[in-house]
Design an enzyme around this catalytic site. Structure first.
Site, PDB file in Angstrom:
ATOM      1  N   ALA A  78       0.832  -1.207   0.000  1.00  0.00           N
ATOM      2  CA  ALA A  78       0.000   0.000   0.000  1.00  0.00           C
ATOM      3  C   ALA A  78       0.861   1.249   0.000  1.00  0.00           C
ATOM      4  O   ALA A  78       1.885   1.311   0.675  1.00  0.00           O
ATOM      5  CB  ALA A  78      -0.904   0.008   1.222  1.00  0.00           C
ATOM      6  N   GLU A 111      -2.948 -12.316  -3.407  1.00  0.00           N
ATOM      7  CA  GLU A 111      -4.291 -12.170  -3.942  1.00  0.00           C
ATOM      8  C   GLU A 111      -4.535 -10.690  -4.163  1.00  0.00           C
ATOM      9  O   GLU A 111      -4.083  -9.859  -3.380  1.00  0.00           O
ATOM     10  CB  GLU A 111      -5.345 -12.706  -2.967  1.00  0.00           C
ATOM     11  CG  GLU A 111      -5.372 -14.209  -2.808  1.00  0.00           C
ATOM     12  CD  GLU A 111      -4.463 -14.722  -1.697  1.00  0.00           C
ATOM     13  OE1 GLU A 111      -4.250 -15.942  -1.631  1.00  0.00           O
ATOM     14  OE2 GLU A 111      -3.952 -13.888  -0.910  1.00  0.00           O
ATOM     15  N   TYR A 123       1.736  -5.473 -10.756  1.00  0.00           N
ATOM     16  CA  TYR A 123       2.265  -6.830 -10.563  1.00  0.00           C
ATOM     17  C   TYR A 123       2.710  -7.445 -11.886  1.00  0.00           C
ATOM     18  O   TYR A 123       3.728  -8.133 -11.941  1.00  0.00           O
ATOM     19  CB  TYR A 123       1.233  -7.713  -9.856  1.00  0.00           C
ATOM     20  CG  TYR A 123       0.899  -7.228  -8.461  1.00  0.00           C
ATOM     21  CD1 TYR A 123       1.911  -6.969  -7.536  1.00  0.00           C
ATOM     22  CD2 TYR A 123      -0.411  -7.008  -8.063  1.00  0.00           C
ATOM     23  CE1 TYR A 123       1.629  -6.517  -6.267  1.00  0.00           C
ATOM     24  CE2 TYR A 123      -0.706  -6.552  -6.787  1.00  0.00           C
ATOM     25  CZ  TYR A 123       0.312  -6.302  -5.894  1.00  0.00           C
ATOM     26  OH  TYR A 123       0.029  -5.851  -4.629  1.00  0.00           O
TER      27      TYR A 123
END
Length: 187
Positions: A78, A111, A123
């Site tokens: 984050a 996830e 990602y």
């Protein structure tokens, strides 16, 4: 042009209030203080903070993973919304993967919400591949999660890949006037 330092540090107990503040800003209060305390206390958990001496809160981002057998299971990545689109997410993900590699882990997994296209794109830039889907994984709205994997962290070519990513991350941060510095190690 002046560069502002960004430091990657292992998070410690004294960072708990900053962690909660960042959690609220990013997730609306996903984890509790006790949850973060367990993460910091666990020998199988690695929690990295992205700090800047020029920010009021100083903690601009966080990345955590669990070491499970030979796997780094990334639990949180984050960046404070105020600092999005400046390359900080790339810096954090690079740092998490480098730390996992340095720890001798073979793979990384996570996830991600199927609707979180910005995160999925990040990602994918780091060679994560979709390995599956967890139906109705997220309790708040029943959304599916994509399962992403990155293999071969201990393969010799991965060090070359890490070096390449370091250059990309440094260049991206430089465009936003940031410079990444690593501090400390887990004791």
């Amino acid at each position: 042009m002046i560069s502002l330092d960004l430091e990657i540090q292992l998070l410690k107990k004294e960072h708990l209030s900053a962690l909660l503040e960042l959690d609220r800003a990013c997730f609306g209060g996903l984890w509790t203080m006790e949850g973060y305390q367990r993460e910091l206390d666990s020998p199988n958990s690695e929690c990295l903070g992205l700090f800047s001496p020029v920010s009021n809160s100083r903690l601009l981002g966080m990345g955590c993973f669990w070491s499970i057998l030979e796997e780094a299971h990334i639990t949180i990545l984050a960046v404070h919304p105020q600092y999005h689109r400046q390359g900080l997410g790339q810096a954090l993900l690079y740092s998490v993967l480098k730390t996992a590699c340095d720890r001798g882990l073979e793979r990384a997994t996570l996830e991600v919400r199927a609707s979180n296209l910005k995160a999925i794109s990040l990602y994918q830039k780091f060679d994560f591949k979709t390995a599956g889907r967890r139906r109705r994984y997220y309790q708040d709205n029943g959304e599916d999660a994509l399962i992403l994997w990155l293999s071969d962290l201990q393969h010799p070519k991965f060090q070359v890949t890490l070096d390449h990513w370091h250059s990309i991350v440094s260049d991206r941060l430089g465009k936003s006037c940031w410079q990444l510095i690593f501090q400390g190690s887990k004791e």
